[in-house]
Design an enzyme around this catalytic site. Structure first.
Site, PDB file in Angstrom:
ATOM      1  CG  ASP A  58      -9.190   9.954 -23.758  1.00  0.00           C
ATOM      2  OD1 ASP A  58      -8.217   9.172 -23.839  1.00  0.00           O
ATOM      3  OD2 ASP A  58     -10.298   9.622 -23.293  1.00  0.00           O
ATOM      4  CE1 TYR A 112      -4.254   1.209  -0.167  1.00  0.00           C
ATOM      5  CE2 TYR A 112      -4.452  -1.117   0.362  1.00  0.00           C
ATOM      6  CZ  TYR A 112      -5.003   0.054  -0.134  1.00  0.00           C
ATOM      7  OH  TYR A 112      -6.292   0.059  -0.583  1.00  0.00           O
ATOM      8  CD  GLU A 166      -4.479   5.504   1.182  1.00  0.00           C
ATOM      9  OE1 GLU A 166      -4.524   6.486   1.933  1.00  0.00           O
ATOM     10  OE2 GLU A 166      -5.227   4.524   1.287  1.00  0.00           O
ATOM     11  CB  THR A 198      -5.714   3.288 -21.745  1.00  0.00           C
ATOM     12  OG1 THR A 198      -5.597   3.352 -23.168  1.00  0.00           O
ATOM     13  CG2 THR A 198      -7.133   3.625 -21.341  1.00  0.00           C
ATOM     14  CE  LYS A 211      -8.466   1.519 -24.638  1.00  0.00           C
ATOM     15  NZ  LYS A 211      -9.448   2.612 -24.629  1.00  0.00           N
ATOM     16  NE  ARG A 218      -7.376  -3.379 -19.469  1.00  0.00           N
ATOM     17  CZ  ARG A 218      -8.343  -4.128 -19.999  1.00  0.00           C
ATOM     18  NH1 ARG A 218      -8.069  -5.279 -20.552  1.00  0.00           N
ATOM     19  NH2 ARG A 218      -9.585  -3.707 -19.992  1.00  0.00           N
TER      20      ARG A 218
HETATM   21  C1  LIG Z   1     -10.422   2.964 -23.770  1.00  0.00           C
HETATM   22  C2  LIG Z   1     -10.697   4.415 -23.596  1.00  0.00           C
HETATM   23  C3  LIG Z   1     -10.890   4.986 -22.329  1.00  0.00           C
HETATM   24  C4  LIG Z   1     -11.164   4.196 -21.082  1.00  0.00           C
HETATM   25  O1  LIG Z   1     -10.296   3.294 -20.681  1.00  0.00           O
HETATM   26  P1  LIG Z   1     -10.672   2.137 -19.628  1.00  0.00           P
HETATM   27  O2  LIG Z   1      -9.315   1.717 -19.243  1.00  0.00           O
HETATM   28  O3  LIG Z   1     -11.455   1.131 -20.377  1.00  0.00           O
HETATM   29  O4  LIG Z   1     -11.434   2.760 -18.508  1.00  0.00           O
HETATM   30  C5  LIG Z   1     -11.011   6.359 -22.239  1.00  0.00           C
HETATM   31  N1  LIG Z   1     -10.956   7.127 -23.331  1.00  0.00           N
HETATM   32  C6  LIG Z   1     -10.821   6.611 -24.565  1.00  0.00           C
HETATM   33  C7  LIG Z   1     -10.787   7.536 -25.738  1.00  0.00           C
HETATM   34  C8  LIG Z   1     -10.693   5.239 -24.744  1.00  0.00           C
HETATM   35  O5  LIG Z   1     -10.601   4.741 -25.977  1.00  0.00           O
END
Ligand SMILES: *Cc1c(COP(=O)(O)O)cnc(C)c1O
Length: 416
Positions: A197, A51, A53, A223, A226, A232
């Site tokens: 994003d 942990y 924080e 993220t 991807k 993750r």
């Molecule tokens: C995949 C995605 C997210 C969210 O990601 P999670 O890890 O699934 O919560 C946010 N914004 C965009 C544009 C995404 O493609």
């Protein structure tokens, strides 16, 4: 996994079979990938027991000597890869990362402007069913009916009339490069912060094959799992002036203790993302997407926007007389895994929309090149033309399995 096998045979079996599935099938889901064995090892490490924080050098619990080193490495590497002032590596995933950004800059009821979900935006950009749409006033921009692309003049007028506090540039299903300079100018004109994003295309930016939004954005979220090919998780990056607000919004604003095993795996992924091998990987993702897109277009498929400039493609199946869900299920039976997806101005319901979405990040990780992408295009066409014929699906599935057997995915080499 000898302990798991003995102690919990049911879960052990699921994981073994999933491993086999990821080995034997062609994975075209645009948000998925294969992490390296090194990333996987960091994810499954003792860091999950800790942990911590707080932030590096400012923790609430003791015993952080090594956790601080891990988190500092993740931050430094991410700063270098993306060339940003500040990085927070603690968000649990992309959705909480976006929520933290909203908490940092918005009050309930404030206006945000993002791409409409059915036009390729993400749930967290203000969709009604999401906290982003329930707690904030969300306005949406759409794509053009004819081109399937964004009209920046229209976006500008809309932004000037609704005056968002945050303008969001980013998508989950838009196959084109966004004009970040234009987004910046619009944000400036209407007094908005620009949030980029880059969850989907961060790996392409890291690999230097996609324009970087970093010089234009006030804040960026991504993220890490991807195209970036990490665990993750997520990161928030920003200009120095927003660092304190962002950190406070992540912890204690929206989260408790960071997932240290994920932080370590992000550090490993950022080390990988800084290599020449990753640059080549990113370039191959683009070539592979383009090859698949061209193959499908030559076989009469209608690609939204007429093609792709990134890792993903969106196909409108209306002219093929088959729904997105039916197509996705037939393709899955044939070992080609992708998802159904709404297309702009879709007249069908979200659960069974008119399109399918696919991406080239995962197959590129297992070494597929142009020749394999062309073959995938031919298979997709065959299965869709014969979508009621289970014999065709079984034949293609066998061919897919045969091809996959000679391209072991990272971390799955033991299966060949
Ligand atoms: C995949 C995605 C997210 C969210 O990601 P999670 O890890 O699934 O919560 C946010 N914004 C965009 C544009 C995404 O493609």
């Amino acid at each position: 996994m000898k302990h798991l096998k003995q102690q919990d045979p049911e879960i052990y079996e699921c994981i073994q079979l999933e491993e086999l599935r990821q080995h034997e099938k062609v994975r075209l889901i645009a948000s998925e990938n294969y992490v390296s064995a090194a990333v996987m090892e960091a994810t499954g490490s003792v860091l999950t027991n800790k942990y911590s924080e707080g932030y590096v050098g400012k923790r609430y619990y003791e015993g952080q000597q090594l956790i601080d080193r891990v988190e500092a490495l993740a931050i430094e590497r991410a700063k270098t890869v993306f060339g940003v002032d500040h990085v927070n590596v603690q968000p649990y995933s992309g959705s909480p990362a976006n929520l933290s950004v909203f908490l940092a800059f918005l009050n309930p009821g404030d206006t945000i402007l993002g791409m409409a979900l059915p036009h390729g935006g993400h749930l967290t950009h203000g969709a009604k069913v999401s906290i982003s749409g329930k707690y904030f006033h969300a306005e949406f921009y759409s794509l053009e009916r004819e081109s399937g692309q964004l009209d920046y003049d229209k976006l500008r007028s809309q932004a000037l009339s609704c005056r968002p506090k945050i303008l969001i540039a980013g998508y989950s299903a838009y196959p084109r490069i966004l004009d970040f300079e234009r987004f910046r100018a619009i944000a400036d004109e209407c007094g908005a912060l620009l949030l980029v994003d880059m969850a989907h295309f961060a790996g392409l930016v890291a690999g230097g094959v996609h324009p970087s939004p970093v010089p234009y954005a006030d804040v960026l979220t991504t993220t890490t799992h991807k195209t970036l090919r990490g665990p993750r998780g997520a990161m928030i990056m920003c200009k120095a002036e927003h660092a304190a607000a962002i950190d406070k919004a992540v912890f204690p604003g929206t989260q408790g203790g960071p997932h240290n095993h994920t932080t370590a795996a992000i550090a490993v992924a950022m080390k990988e993302a800084g290599t020449d091998a990753f640059k080549q990987y990113a370039a191959q993702i683009l070539r592979n997407a383009k090859t698949l897109a061209d193959t499908l277009i030559s076989r009469g498929f209608n690609l939204v926007t007429g093609g792709t400039e990134n890792h993903l493609m969106l196909i409108d199946l209306t002219n093929k007389g088959i729904s997105g869900k039916t197509a996705a299920q037939a393709l899955d039976n044939a070992g080609l895994v992708l998802n159904c997806n709404a297309v702009p101005f879709d007249t069908r319901k979200p659960f069974d929309p008119s399109g399918i979405r696919m991406g080239s990040a995962a197959v590129t990780s297992r070494g597929f090149k142009e020749a394999q992408m062309e073959q995938i295009g031919v298979w997709i066409d065959t299965v869709i033309q014969n979508h009621t014929d289970t014999a065709v699906q079984a034949r293609v599935a066998a061919e897919v399995k045969e091809l996959c057997s000679t391209f072991p995915a990272p971390g799955l080499e033991h299966l060949v």
